[in-house]
Structures are given as C-alpha cells and as structure tokens.
Motif scaffolding. Structure first.
Motif, mmCIF file in Angstrom:
data_model
loop_
_atom_site.group_PDB
_atom_site.id
_atom_site.type_symbol
_atom_site.label_atom_id
_atom_site.label_comp_id
_atom_site.label_asym_id
_atom_site.label_seq_id
_atom_site.Cartn_x
_atom_site.Cartn_y
_atom_site.Cartn_z
ATOM 1 N N GLN A 143 -5.805 11.270 -9.312
ATOM 2 C CA GLN A 143 -5.452 12.680 -9.196
ATOM 3 C C GLN A 143 -5.699 13.201 -7.789
ATOM 4 O OE1 GLN A 143 -3.982 13.699 -12.038
ATOM 5 N NE2 GLN A 143 -3.231 15.440 -10.844
ATOM 6 N N ASP A 144 -6.790 12.736 -7.165
ATOM 7 C CA ASP A 144 -7.059 13.110 -5.774
ATOM 8 C C ASP A 144 -5.924 12.653 -4.861
ATOM 9 O OD1 ASP A 144 -9.533 14.123 -6.539
ATOM 10 O OD2 ASP A 144 -10.606 12.280 -6.053
ATOM 11 N N ILE A 145 -5.471 11.437 -5.087
ATOM 12 C CA ILE A 145 -4.419 10.859 -4.240
ATOM 13 C C ILE A 145 -3.083 11.558 -4.479
ATOM 14 C CG2 ILE A 145 -3.055 8.757 -3.858
ATOM 15 C CD1 ILE A 145 -5.643 7.159 -4.309
ATOM 16 N N LEU A 146 -2.793 11.870 -5.735
ATOM 17 C CA LEU A 146 -1.528 12.544 -6.050
ATOM 18 C C LEU A 146 -1.434 13.901 -5.354
ATOM 19 C CD1 LEU A 146 -1.177 11.781 -9.864
ATOM 20 C CD2 LEU A 146 0.353 10.999 -8.060
ATOM 21 N N GLY A 147 -2.557 14.580 -5.244
ATOM 22 C CA GLY A 147 -2.549 15.905 -4.639
ATOM 23 C C GLY A 147 -2.656 15.908 -3.134
ATOM 24 N N CYS A 148 -2.977 14.763 -2.544
ATOM 25 C CA CYS A 148 -3.165 14.685 -1.097
ATOM 26 C C CYS A 148 -1.816 14.762 -0.388
ATOM 27 C CB CYS A 148 -3.875 13.384 -0.728
ATOM 28 S SG CYS A 148 -4.146 13.180 1.049
ATOM 29 N N ARG A 149 -1.701 15.676 0.557
ATOM 30 C CA ARG A 149 -0.442 15.871 1.261
ATOM 31 C C ARG A 149 -0.465 15.201 2.635
ATOM 32 N NH1 ARG A 149 0.515 17.220 -3.214
ATOM 33 N NH2 ARG A 149 1.452 19.149 -3.962
ATOM 34 N N ILE A 150 0.379 14.194 2.786
ATOM 35 C CA ILE A 150 0.590 13.563 4.091
ATOM 36 C C ILE A 150 2.092 13.589 4.336
ATOM 37 C CG2 ILE A 150 0.332 11.485 5.487
ATOM 38 C CD1 ILE A 150 -1.946 10.623 3.670
ATOM 39 N N PRO A 151 2.582 14.315 5.347
ATOM 40 C CA PRO A 151 4.031 14.404 5.578
ATOM 41 C C PRO A 151 4.671 13.028 5.720
ATOM 42 C CG PRO A 151 2.863 15.977 6.958
ATOM 43 C CD PRO A 151 1.811 15.090 6.333
ATOM 44 N N THR A 152 5.795 12.826 5.027
ATOM 45 C CA THR A 152 6.513 11.564 5.111
ATOM 46 C C THR A 152 7.314 11.506 6.407
ATOM 47 O OG1 THR A 152 6.726 11.468 2.703
ATOM 48 C CG2 THR A 152 8.227 10.087 3.992
ATOM 49 N N THR A 153 7.137 10.414 7.150
ATOM 50 C CA THR A 153 7.960 10.173 8.333
ATOM 51 C C THR A 153 8.656 8.828 8.136
ATOM 52 O OG1 THR A 153 6.084 9.137 9.484
ATOM 53 C CG2 THR A 153 6.468 11.482 9.883
ATOM 54 N N GLY A 154 9.882 8.751 8.574
ATOM 55 C CA GLY A 154 10.607 7.504 8.396
ATOM 56 C C GLY A 154 11.068 7.334 6.964
ATOM 57 N N ILE A 155 11.182 6.090 6.540
ATOM 58 C CA ILE A 155 11.729 5.734 5.229
ATOM 59 C C ILE A 155 10.726 4.867 4.492
ATOM 60 C CG2 ILE A 155 13.602 4.519 4.050
ATOM 61 C CD1 ILE A 155 15.239 5.127 6.707
ATOM 62 N N ASN A 156 10.395 5.268 3.271
ATOM 63 C CA ASN A 156 9.471 4.501 2.442
ATOM 64 C C ASN A 156 10.189 4.044 1.180
ATOM 65 O OD1 ASN A 156 7.178 4.962 4.163
ATOM 66 N ND2 ASN A 156 7.120 7.044 3.372
ATOM 67 N N GLU A 157 9.926 2.813 0.759
ATOM 68 C CA GLU A 157 10.540 2.280 -0.454
ATOM 69 C C GLU A 157 9.479 1.711 -1.373
ATOM 70 O OE1 GLU A 157 13.619 -0.571 0.114
ATOM 71 O OE2 GLU A 157 14.757 0.658 1.532
ATOM 72 N N ILE A 158 9.747 1.803 -2.670
ATOM 73 C CA ILE A 158 8.905 1.144 -3.661
ATOM 74 C C ILE A 158 9.830 0.489 -4.677
ATOM 75 C CG2 ILE A 158 8.677 3.293 -5.002
ATOM 76 C CD1 ILE A 158 5.940 2.274 -5.922
ATOM 77 N N SER A 159 9.572 -0.767 -4.998
ATOM 78 C CA SER A 159 10.377 -1.497 -5.972
ATOM 79 C C SER A 159 9.494 -1.966 -7.116
ATOM 80 C CB SER A 159 11.065 -2.706 -5.315
ATOM 81 O OG SER A 159 12.009 -2.289 -4.358
#
Length: 324
Positions: A143-159
């Motif tokens: 829950q701590d991690i879900l709420g943590c805001r770090i602006p996304t830069t570039g492109i991230n993928e999850i498979s």
C-alpha cells in the motif's frame, strides 16, 4: 508474438497510470522484491521533505501564520533540507522538524487547500506516519508503494501470463514533454486504456498552471480516440480516483471546470455530465468505449476491473486471429 496482447496506458500526468502497472506487479508478478522496496523507501523519505517544503511555500502564498514557536523550526528545516544532509536518511533533527511542522494548524489549512498548488492528494498519509517511515528497519508495504508518486519518464513495460496469453502493459509518461514518445508505441497495440483522474476538475497542470487538469485530459482523450491508430479499436476509459472525487464534489462545484454544468454539488449528476463529455468526441460511432470507475490504489478494485478487461480483450483477440 501470436499470443501476445499489447495494451497501452495513456493519460495526463498524475492520472494513476503507473499505479495500475504496480497493481499488475502485485496481482500477476508476485509483488515487489527487496531491491525495489528499498528504492520506494528512499523515494518516500525524500517525498516527506518535499511535502513539508511545498506546504511551507503554500503557507506563505496563502498568507497563513505559523505558531511563533514553529518559525524557528521552519528555518531549521529549510537549512537542513538545503544542506548536504545525506539523501534517503531522515536524521532525528529532520524528523522532529517534519513532525512538528505537520502538526501546525497553518500547514493543515494549507493542505486542505491543496488543489491550489502541486502536492499529492495522499501526502497526509505519509506525513501522518513520519515516525514509522524514518525507522531504520522500515520497509514499505504494497500500500505504501502503490501510493508513492514518482513521475514516469520514458517508456515502462510489464509482461505477465494469464492463461494462454502474454499480456504486455505499456506505460508512458503523461506530462506534456513526455507525450512526443507515445506515437512510437501505437503500432500493434490491441487496446487503449485511457486513465482520467476525475477528481482533478479544480486543479492545474504541474507543467502549466494556467491549464485545468480535467480539461487537458478531455482534450488529450479526444485527440487519442480519433488518432488513426485507434480510430477502429475499442477503448477502456478509466475514471480514476473516484473516492477523492466523491469527497471533493460535495464541496467544490464542477462548473468551475465546465461552465455549462448546472447541477450543483451532486455526485451522480456530475459523474453523468463528465461521462457525456468524454464519450462525445469519438468520431467512430461503431467503436465501443467501456467505462469503469476506479481507485487505482485499491487492489481488489483493479483486480475486478482487469477481469472485465480480460474478458473483452481476449475475445476480441481470438476473433482477430480467426479472421486472419
């Protein structure tokens, strides 16, 4: 890959795209490893200092008054924050400053007016838990991690695998300077999920404080659903941060964002009005736009929504393969 389903997450900055990706990590990839937890721990600790900095700036801008005894604490905090104090570690003096300042009525008032400046809506959750976060053995939970805001830069993928299919979720930065990278991700995408932070109808963009966030989201959605790559593809429209919207709409009228809205502080009417605004721009009358209401930090909510998405997309994918 013949059994790969590509999904593109789009939306403006702070809409919640990356939080949805984190949920996929929790639901389908066994959560976060220790290294990732430590990265988020460091980010959360740095955010605590940033939150107090932003709140002190807001106190000045709103012409609020700190307690006399806390003025020295504020000066000490500013000195520590600008010094070479090691990042990611909260000294006892820094923790004392944060806890003391956060208890000051002026900062609480500033936080209540947070829609007037740039600070996350959940900053209070972390500030309330400063002592726990500062402990040597603190490791953030999901829950701590879900709420943590770090602006996304570039492109991230999850498979990840679900039954006989490989799902690839592509998350790209939502702020204006990141959007030029989106076009390279459109090819071979089966589905667009566009995320709207519906609570942001009285907030301004981080990168341009003259622009309303929800108006920007509507403008961007209009452009994307009519883009040549998506004109004939179905779309999932995710109205995110519904819990915050329901809380806010009882206090702040939607007509500040949409002058043609006349129903006052009524949640259902406001939601229906926004829904019509977002469904109207599509030039393809045959295209289906599936609407879901979400709270991206709620794992069960996202699990339920993704189950519905899987059913829709999997059948569409099978139909495409049959056609080919």
């Amino acid at each position: 890959m013949k059994n790969e389903i590509k999904v593109l997450l789009l939306g403006t900055g702070e809409s919640g795209k990356t939080t949805v990706v984190k949920q996929m990590q929790i639901l389908y990839k066994d959560g976060f490893n220790k290294k990732t937890q430590i990265l988020f721990r460091d980010a959360i600790r740095n955010n605590l200092k940033k939150f107090i900095e932003l709140l002190l700036e807001a106190v000045d801008r709103l012409e609020l008054k700190l307690k006399k005894s806390n003025k020295i604490i504020a000066e000490t905090f500013t000195q520590l924050n600008s010094s070479s104090e090691q990042e990611n570690i909260l000294s006892k003096k820094m923790v004392h400053c944060i806890v003391t300042l956060w208890s000051d009525p002026a900062l609480k008032t500033a936080y209540k007016n947070r829609f007037t400046f740039q600070i996350p809506d959940n900053a209070n959750v972390y500030l309330d838990n400063t002592l726990e976060i500062s402990k040597h053995g603190y490791i953030p939970n999901n829950q701590d991690i879900l709420g943590c805001r770090i602006p996304t830069t570039g492109i991230n993928e999850i498979s990840f695998h679900v039954k006989n299919f490989i799902w690839t979720i592509i998350d790209v930065g939502g702020q204006r300077n990141e959007r030029r990278k989106w076009i390279h991700q459109f090819e071979e995408v089966l589905l667009l999920i566009f995320i709207v932070a519906i609570n942001e109808y009285n907030q301004r963009l981080f990168e341009d404080e003259t622009v309303n966030r929800l108006q920007e989201s509507l403008k961007l959605f209009t452009k994307m659903v009519n883009n040549e790559y998506f004109r004939h593809k179905n779309c999932i429209l995710l109205f995110n941060k519904m819990d915050l919207f329901e809380e806010k709409i009882s206090k702040y009228d939607l007509n500040g964002c949409f002058p043609d809205y006349k129903s006052g502080l009524d949640c259902d009417d406001a939601l229906l009005f926004i829904t019509k605004k977002f469904k109207k721009p599509s030039k393809n009358s045959k295209r289906k736009i599936y609407l879901h209401k979400s709270c991206a930090t709620n794992t069960q909510n996202i699990k339920s929504i993704f189950y519905s998405v899987k059913e829709i997309v999997t059948q569409e994918f099978i139909n495409q393969l049959s056609f080919l």
